[in-house]
Write a protein that holds these residues in place. Structure first.
Motif, mmCIF file in Angstrom:
data_model
loop_
_atom_site.group_PDB
_atom_site.id
_atom_site.type_symbol
_atom_site.label_atom_id
_atom_site.label_comp_id
_atom_site.label_asym_id
_atom_site.label_seq_id
_atom_site.Cartn_x
_atom_site.Cartn_y
_atom_site.Cartn_z
ATOM 1 N N GLY A 1 0.821 -1.214 0.000
ATOM 2 C CA GLY A 1 0.000 0.000 0.000
ATOM 3 C C GLY A 1 0.848 1.254 0.000
ATOM 4 N N ASP A 2 1.880 1.271 0.830
ATOM 5 C CA ASP A 2 2.787 2.423 0.858
ATOM 6 C C ASP A 2 3.463 2.635 -0.493
ATOM 7 O OD1 ASP A 2 2.221 2.996 3.498
ATOM 8 O OD2 ASP A 2 3.948 1.877 4.284
ATOM 9 N N THR B 1 0.900 3.922 -3.044
ATOM 10 C CA THR B 1 0.534 5.306 -2.721
ATOM 11 C C THR B 1 1.659 6.257 -3.120
ATOM 12 O OG1 THR B 1 -0.817 4.519 -0.895
ATOM 13 C CG2 THR B 1 -0.214 6.835 -0.866
ATOM 14 N N GLY C 1 1.724 6.411 -7.032
ATOM 15 C CA GLY C 1 0.631 7.221 -7.571
ATOM 16 C C GLY C 1 0.852 8.704 -7.331
ATOM 17 N N GLY C 2 1.306 9.047 -6.137
ATOM 18 C CA GLY C 2 1.613 10.445 -5.834
ATOM 19 C C GLY C 2 2.726 10.982 -6.708
ATOM 20 N N TYR D 1 -4.020 8.373 -10.559
ATOM 21 C CA TYR D 1 -5.183 8.150 -9.693
ATOM 22 C C TYR D 1 -5.398 6.659 -9.432
ATOM 23 C CZ TYR D 1 -9.964 7.369 -8.319
ATOM 24 O OH TYR D 1 -11.081 6.905 -7.683
ATOM 25 N N LEU E 1 -2.731 5.353 -7.101
ATOM 26 C CA LEU E 1 -2.985 5.877 -5.766
ATOM 27 C C LEU E 1 -4.168 5.160 -5.107
ATOM 28 C CD1 LEU E 1 -1.796 8.166 -4.004
ATOM 29 C CD2 LEU E 1 -3.582 9.645 -4.890
ATOM 30 N N ALA E 2 -5.216 4.915 -5.873
ATOM 31 C CA ALA E 2 -6.391 4.215 -5.346
ATOM 32 C C ALA E 2 -6.027 2.797 -4.901
ATOM 33 C CB ALA E 2 -7.495 4.178 -6.393
ATOM 34 N N GLY F 1 -3.137 1.846 -3.888
ATOM 35 C CA GLY F 1 -2.361 2.017 -2.662
ATOM 36 C C GLY F 1 -3.240 2.183 -1.450
ATOM 37 N N PHE F 2 -4.255 3.017 -1.575
ATOM 38 C CA PHE F 2 -5.167 3.208 -0.445
ATOM 39 C C PHE F 2 -5.957 1.936 -0.131
ATOM 40 C CE2 PHE F 2 -4.883 7.901 -1.344
ATOM 41 C CZ PHE F 2 -4.264 8.206 -0.149
ATOM 42 N N LEU G 1 -3.685 -0.243 1.822
ATOM 43 C CA LEU G 1 -3.549 0.267 3.187
ATOM 44 C C LEU G 1 -4.801 -0.011 4.007
ATOM 45 C CD1 LEU G 1 -1.706 3.649 2.540
ATOM 46 C CD2 LEU G 1 -0.788 1.596 3.620
#
Length: 103
Positions: A12-13, A16, A19-20, A83, A86-87, A89-90, A93
């Motif tokens: 997840g990290d 994330t 994606g960032g 996006y 990132l999604a 990744g979240f 998490l």
């Protein structure tokens, strides 16, 4: 904490962060895209190049509006990719947090 929970958190990290990074890269490249678009628009008005087709990565450009559309398309594509990463990744998490609660 179980091994599964730790792995989910690390994945997840990583997603994330990735994606960032893609989203930040797209934002930083905005000025470069503006300069390239301006140069291409000037070339379209050049009498020597009048009537010639300009192609950028498979897209034919013949008007100043088409130049803007091409660069907007590339920017939106990068934003969509960022996006999605990132999604994911979240989601990883979130799965990590749920796995911690279930222990």
């Amino acid at each position: 904490m179980s091994c599964t929970s730790i792995v989910l958190g690390l994945i997840g990290d990583a997603f994330t962060f990735g994606g960032g990074t893609v989203l930040a890269w797209d934002a930083i490249k905005g000025k470069t895209h503006y300069k390239r678009a301006k140069t291409i628009k000037l070339a379209l008005d050049d009498p020597v190049l009048k009537g010639r087709l300009i192609e950028i990565e498979g897209r034919t450009i013949n008007t100043p509006e088409a130049v803007d559309e091409v660069f907007i398309h590339f920017s939106s594509l990068k934003a969509k990719i960022g996006y999605v990463i990132l999604a994911f990744g979240f989601l990883f998490l979130l799965a990590h947090r749920i796995a911690e609660l279930c222990e």
